[in-house]
Design a protein around this motif. Structure first.
Motif, PDB file in Angstrom:
ATOM      1  N   ARG A  44       0.822  -1.209   0.000  1.00 60.28           N
ATOM      2  CA  ARG A  44       0.000   0.000   0.000  1.00 60.28           C
ATOM      3  C   ARG A  44       0.854   1.257   0.000  1.00 60.28           C
ATOM      4  O   ARG A  44       0.429   2.294  -0.493  1.00 60.28           O
ATOM      5  CB  ARG A  44      -0.866   0.033   1.260  1.00 60.28           C
ATOM      6  CG  ARG A  44      -2.106  -0.789   1.168  1.00 60.28           C
ATOM      7  CD  ARG A  44      -3.002  -0.496   2.361  1.00 60.28           C
ATOM      8  NE  ARG A  44      -4.241  -1.232   2.215  1.00 60.28           N
ATOM      9  CZ  ARG A  44      -5.225  -1.211   3.108  1.00 60.28           C
ATOM     10  NH1 ARG A  44      -5.080  -0.494   4.210  1.00 60.28           N
ATOM     11  NH2 ARG A  44      -6.321  -1.891   2.907  1.00 60.28           N
TER      12      ARG A  44
ATOM     13  N   GLU B  45      -2.372  -4.832  -1.513  1.00 61.69           N
ATOM     14  CA  GLU B  45      -3.388  -4.608  -2.541  1.00 61.69           C
ATOM     15  C   GLU B  45      -3.061  -5.416  -3.784  1.00 61.69           C
ATOM     16  O   GLU B  45      -1.931  -5.857  -3.973  1.00 61.69           O
ATOM     17  CB  GLU B  45      -3.451  -3.118  -2.889  1.00 61.69           C
ATOM     18  CG  GLU B  45      -3.897  -2.266  -1.718  1.00 61.69           C
ATOM     19  CD  GLU B  45      -5.213  -2.738  -1.119  1.00 61.69           C
ATOM     20  OE1 GLU B  45      -6.190  -2.888  -1.874  1.00 61.69           O
ATOM     21  OE2 GLU B  45      -5.265  -2.974   0.108  1.00 61.69           O
ATOM     22  N   ASN B  46      -4.082  -5.590  -4.621  1.00 62.47           N
ATOM     23  CA  ASN B  46      -3.822  -6.178  -5.922  1.00 62.47           C
ATOM     24  C   ASN B  46      -2.963  -5.204  -6.718  1.00 62.47           C
ATOM     25  O   ASN B  46      -3.140  -3.993  -6.630  1.00 62.47           O
ATOM     26  CB  ASN B  46      -5.141  -6.426  -6.653  1.00 62.47           C
ATOM     27  CG  ASN B  46      -5.958  -7.509  -5.974  1.00 62.47           C
ATOM     28  OD1 ASN B  46      -5.487  -8.613  -5.774  1.00 62.47           O
ATOM     29  ND2 ASN B  46      -7.175  -7.171  -5.599  1.00 62.47           N
ATOM     30  N   ARG B  47      -2.041  -5.752  -7.480  1.00 57.77           N
ATOM     31  CA  ARG B  47      -1.077  -4.886  -8.149  1.00 57.77           C
ATOM     32  C   ARG B  47      -1.701  -4.015  -9.243  1.00 57.77           C
ATOM     33  O   ARG B  47      -2.495  -4.484 -10.055  1.00 57.77           O
ATOM     34  CB  ARG B  47       0.032  -5.725  -8.788  1.00 57.77           C
ATOM     35  CG  ARG B  47       1.105  -4.840  -9.401  1.00 57.77           C
ATOM     36  CD  ARG B  47       2.204  -5.627 -10.074  1.00 57.77           C
ATOM     37  NE  ARG B  47       3.156  -4.694 -10.653  1.00 57.77           N
ATOM     38  CZ  ARG B  47       4.091  -5.019 -11.520  1.00 57.77           C
ATOM     39  NH1 ARG B  47       4.226  -6.280 -11.897  1.00 57.77           N
ATOM     40  NH2 ARG B  47       4.902  -4.107 -12.002  1.00 57.77           N
ATOM     41  N   THR B  48      -1.320  -2.757  -9.242  1.00 60.06           N
ATOM     42  CA  THR B  48      -1.633  -1.830 -10.330  1.00 60.06           C
ATOM     43  C   THR B  48      -0.323  -1.506 -11.036  1.00 60.06           C
ATOM     44  O   THR B  48       0.702  -1.317 -10.382  1.00 60.06           O
ATOM     45  CB  THR B  48      -2.259  -0.536  -9.766  1.00 60.06           C
ATOM     46  OG1 THR B  48      -3.512  -0.859  -9.151  1.00 60.06           O
ATOM     47  CG2 THR B  48      -2.493   0.491 -10.864  1.00 60.06           C
TER      48      THR B  48
ATOM     49  N   ILE C 169     -10.073   8.702 -10.315  1.00 54.47           N
ATOM     50  CA  ILE C 169      -8.715   8.443 -10.802  1.00 54.47           C
ATOM     51  C   ILE C 169      -7.950   7.709  -9.707  1.00 54.47           C
ATOM     52  O   ILE C 169      -7.720   8.255  -8.630  1.00 54.47           O
ATOM     53  CB  ILE C 169      -7.992   9.765 -11.163  1.00 54.47           C
ATOM     54  CG1 ILE C 169      -8.772  10.508 -12.261  1.00 54.47           C
ATOM     55  CG2 ILE C 169      -6.551   9.491 -11.602  1.00 54.47           C
ATOM     56  CD1 ILE C 169      -8.208  11.889 -12.592  1.00 54.47           C
ATOM     57  N   ALA C 170      -7.551   6.460  -9.971  1.00 53.77           N
ATOM     58  CA  ALA C 170      -6.769   5.700  -8.991  1.00 53.77           C
ATOM     59  C   ALA C 170      -5.343   6.239  -9.004  1.00 53.77           C
ATOM     60  O   ALA C 170      -4.741   6.387 -10.067  1.00 53.77           O
ATOM     61  CB  ALA C 170      -6.797   4.216  -9.330  1.00 53.77           C
TER      62      ALA C 170
ATOM     63  N   PRO D 102      -3.160   3.158 -15.028  1.00 50.61           N
ATOM     64  CA  PRO D 102      -3.287   3.332 -16.482  1.00 50.61           C
ATOM     65  C   PRO D 102      -4.637   3.915 -16.902  1.00 50.61           C
ATOM     66  O   PRO D 102      -4.696   4.780 -17.775  1.00 50.61           O
ATOM     67  CB  PRO D 102      -3.105   1.909 -17.021  1.00 50.61           C
ATOM     68  CG  PRO D 102      -2.230   1.238 -16.011  1.00 50.61           C
ATOM     69  CD  PRO D 102      -2.654   1.815 -14.681  1.00 50.61           C
ATOM     70  N   SER D 103      -5.716   3.496 -16.239  1.00 54.92           N
ATOM     71  CA  SER D 103      -7.038   4.011 -16.636  1.00 54.92           C
ATOM     72  C   SER D 103      -7.194   5.490 -16.304  1.00 54.92           C
ATOM     73  O   SER D 103      -8.127   6.132 -16.778  1.00 54.92           O
ATOM     74  CB  SER D 103      -8.156   3.212 -15.955  1.00 54.92           C
ATOM     75  OG  SER D 103      -8.171   3.462 -14.556  1.00 54.92           O
TER      76      SER D 103
ATOM     77  N   VAL E   3      -8.783  -1.478 -17.937  1.00 56.64           N
ATOM     78  CA  VAL E   3      -9.963  -0.961 -18.635  1.00 56.64           C
ATOM     79  C   VAL E   3     -10.688  -2.129 -19.301  1.00 56.64           C
ATOM     80  O   VAL E   3     -10.047  -3.023 -19.857  1.00 56.64           O
ATOM     81  CB  VAL E   3      -9.565   0.094 -19.697  1.00 56.64           C
ATOM     82  CG1 VAL E   3     -10.780   0.532 -20.518  1.00 56.64           C
ATOM     83  CG2 VAL E   3      -8.916   1.307 -19.032  1.00 56.64           C
TER      84      VAL E   3
ATOM     85  N   ASN F 282      -8.719  -4.533  -9.683  1.00 61.00           N
ATOM     86  CA  ASN F 282      -8.400  -5.902  -9.316  1.00 61.00           C
ATOM     87  C   ASN F 282      -9.412  -6.361  -8.279  1.00 61.00           C
ATOM     88  O   ASN F 282      -9.817  -5.594  -7.408  1.00 61.00           O
ATOM     89  CB  ASN F 282      -6.985  -5.970  -8.738  1.00 61.00           C
ATOM     90  CG  ASN F 282      -5.935  -5.673  -9.788  1.00 61.00           C
ATOM     91  OD1 ASN F 282      -5.884  -6.321 -10.824  1.00 61.00           O
ATOM     92  ND2 ASN F 282      -5.117  -4.674  -9.533  1.00 61.00           N
TER      93      ASN F 282
END
Lengths: 452, 452
Positions: free
Chosen positions: A131, A210-213, A241-242, A277-278, B107, B211
């Motif tokens: 995190r 967390e799940n990976r971004t 926006i993440a 990315p999004s 996305v 995720n």
């Protein structure tokens, strides 16, 4: 150092040469000219390097029996002497305890001495990520971050390490003749959170993961500082926006960002970002609304691992100051929190007041339900008195100052925290007051016993 | 309905029996006794069920050529007649366009008629999930949610659908003799966001996906309503707890929660939560601080898929009202937003004022940088005038009211939005004003052309 103490350590590896001891007795305390003068001569008598929890217990028992102070140390990346031994004794180098033990249901259990970079790599392999990490991710340990840090990259979304839920559990070894193992859960982990290791030797931690971004590093350039701040505020106030990081750095600092010399236009303040990315397109749209130009975009993992590149996070948080210090040792820094209602007025007034003396750097973080604008500005250092004055002039403007030029827990705390609980807990697990002595300002066992 | 129009549809499936047409001409507008009276007789002349985009183009062209109004429809779960045909013509049942096309870089691209439940199942199979879904997840479509909804479960973290970044792209078919395909990206998707399909037939959407988290459903019971609200506020202001939903439901409503009759103690207000597994312990600790008791905890996916169980989300948002309506058709509801500074004072004053007439239900959401407490309270209905008065008494207290008893876009908007951009866009893609006529209050092609 008593021969019997050395003997009691058995075959546990030690460092006993002067250079090695000195190296492991210091951290980045020299960021502060005040602390540099105060702490430059602090040194351990021996560095002990346990390989596992059993070794830690052996060392803790020996310290209790022979009255030897014990200062735990991770990567030694603190800025306030967190892991510097104020009263000699030993430094306990925790980096041998470096195993990721398990990951399940969004929680990881890990030994305290594991490097954050290695930890994130292993988490990535399982589709997870931390995190939060400090800008010193490549050299700091998870135990050091939690016991000596506050937050860092990721705090924009997750708040600080002491926000409820950011530490799930901790396993500590007590400093007694017969050391005990204590497992702390939930709220009780507050006892070791940013404790500098005064309240137990932390050997294992449980943390939410967390799940990976696949975060994107971005640098956006602006025509003026206030436009950059306005962009940062709109960006951070966009829940769709993440995001992982948002730092505003003035054009007085960017000339020291040598690696990015070709991408950052001269005279332009920038905002450094880590964005999902999004979120790249909406971020670009917000930037356009403030006449901002995206001058750099790269995959964070690529910037971090490719030797020809650098990750944006090494230009955020305390690394911003470090990038300046690499070229100019005459600067130091201050830590501030701006009240959200009067933020722009305060920033403009203080910029006017200090001129070239303060090189502006802001970090946005989540604070409770809201977003807070915090400052970690670089200051051209002249005298200790003037540095005090710079901080008190900020306070006079209504800005909160978190003083990074003190080496004890209480004076350096962000908030007025009661250390009574910690002191009482410490009395039970460190009856001789040998754990990192000098860091809990008002603590001596006798004083607490008397008060109790 | 002109025979040539029917012929122009070729082999596209239609529903032309009276019962079938009536069923597809209605939504949950009967939540509102006001709208029930206004809209009960609205009906289409024909329901057309395209199988793909080509069919949509065929239908759109035929409508343009024969002057037939076209009202797009997803699952028909709206509460304001969003997909009800005010001027006859056809209902375009989009549920045949139900393919998830791809997922990459956070996305997803999906056809508009896909059921949210099926979409989330397919995303789960790829380790992803939706950022938001309505309480009608099992019967609503993604296109319906975005064109007819506002937010829902997940809005606690991600804000509303119209927050920047929550819709990445949209593909629309225009209503012209020669229909065009238009791809909207970023900000431009605002043109179709909560448009009720007035600004183009949305055939595909690109959305950010996260995720997957294995959310835990939790129900926490409290001694009194204010304690429940205080818990909810502390919970939502804890950034270290990953969360998806937080609804406060008073003890006047819980007797209607028949499925949970055995777990919710009589007379106790509850807070319904969706929390990440790593957040369960800190959530329990916050609850304990407000004398709350966890009376239920279950995996959300289990609650959703096991026929013997029910997910907590079907007791949140507009489902809270539905659970009451199942047993008592004499109620309706109101939508409110409480100012954060005076929230407790306002709640206490209004509870005192309305007594048993208002059954309290709050939903916490992210709004900009902050958390907002919104209300979706159930109201015992007597007359339209009294319902108006209940809403205006809320406004008098300083609470914002979002009126759910109106059927056009402008009057039901959360904020004062300029519809000028949308109207100009609509003029270009719907020159005859045939797309869901009657929903954009001030729109007729002639009026906009004149103003333009």
């Amino acid at each position: 150092m008593h021969e019997d103490f050395r003997a009691a350590l058995g075959d546990i590896p030690v460092i006993d040469d002067e250079v090695g001891i000195k190296r492991k007795s210091r951290d980045f305390f020299w960021y502060s000219p005040i602390l540099f003068e105060q702490l430059r001569d602090k040194t351990a008598e021996l560095v002990v390097c346990p390989r596992d929890e059993k070794d830690v217990i052996t060392v803790a028992s020996a310290c209790a029996r022979y009255g030897v102070p014990l200062t735990p140390r991770g990567g030694g990346t603190g800025n306030y002497g967190q892991s510097m031994p104020f009263e000699g004794g030993i430094v306990l180098d925790m980096m041998g305890l470096d195993q990721l033990q398990w990951v399940k249901d969004g929680v990881a259990r890990v030994q305290a001495g594991k490097l954050l970079y290695d930890l994130d790599q292993e988490l990535w392999a399982q589709g997870k990520e931390l995190r939060m990490f400090p800008s010193t991710k490549k050299t700091a340990t998870i135990g050091g971050h939690i016991c000596g840090g506050a937050g860092g990259l990721g705090s924009l979304t997750w708040g600080f390490l002491d926000d409820r839920g950011n530490v799930v559990g901790a396993r500590i070894v007590t400093l007694e003749e017969e050391p005990r193992i204590i497992e702390l859960r939930g709220n009780d982990t507050d006892l070791i959170n940013r404790s500098f290791g005064t309240t137990g030797i932390v050997v294992e931690l449980e943390l939410p993961v967390e799940n990976r971004t696949h975060w994107r590093d971005m640098i956006v350039a602006f025509d003026d500082f206030i436009s950059a701040v306005q962009f940062a505020q709109e960006f951070t106030a966009s829940p769709g926006i993440a995001k992982y990081a948002c730092a505003v750095v003035d054009s007085t600092i960017t000339p020291y960002f040598v690696h990015f010399a070709k991408v950052i236009p001269e005279g332009k303040p920038v905002v450094l970002l880590m964005v999902a990315p999004s979120g790249v397109i909406p971020t670009a749209e917000i930037a356009a609304g403030h006449s901002g130009t995206i001058v750099y975009e790269e995959d964070m993992a690529e910037g971090e691992s490719n030797p020809a590149k650098e990750p944006v996070y090494e230009y955020c948080w305390n690394h911003t100051t470090l990038q300046v210090l690499k070229h100019d040792r005459s600067v130091t820094y201050i830590q501030t929190v701006f009240p959200s209602e009067t933020m722009y007025r305060d920033i403009e007034a203080l910029r006017e007041l200090f001129g070239d003396e303060v090189l502006w750097h802001l970090e946005f973080i989540r604070a409770g339900s809201d977003i807070a604008c915090t400052g970690a500005s670089v200051v051209r250092y002249t005298t200790a008195d003037r540095l005090e004055e710079v901080m008190s002039l900020h306070e006079k403007q209504g800005v909160t100052v978190v003083n990074p030029h003190v080496s004890n827990l209480e004076d350096g705390a962000r908030d007025v925290v009661s250390y009574r609980d910690r002191a009482e807990f410490k009395l039970g697990i460190d009856p001789y007051g040998l754990l990192n002595p000098g860091k809990m300002r008002d603590y001596t066992p006798a004083k607490i016993r008397q008060a109790g």
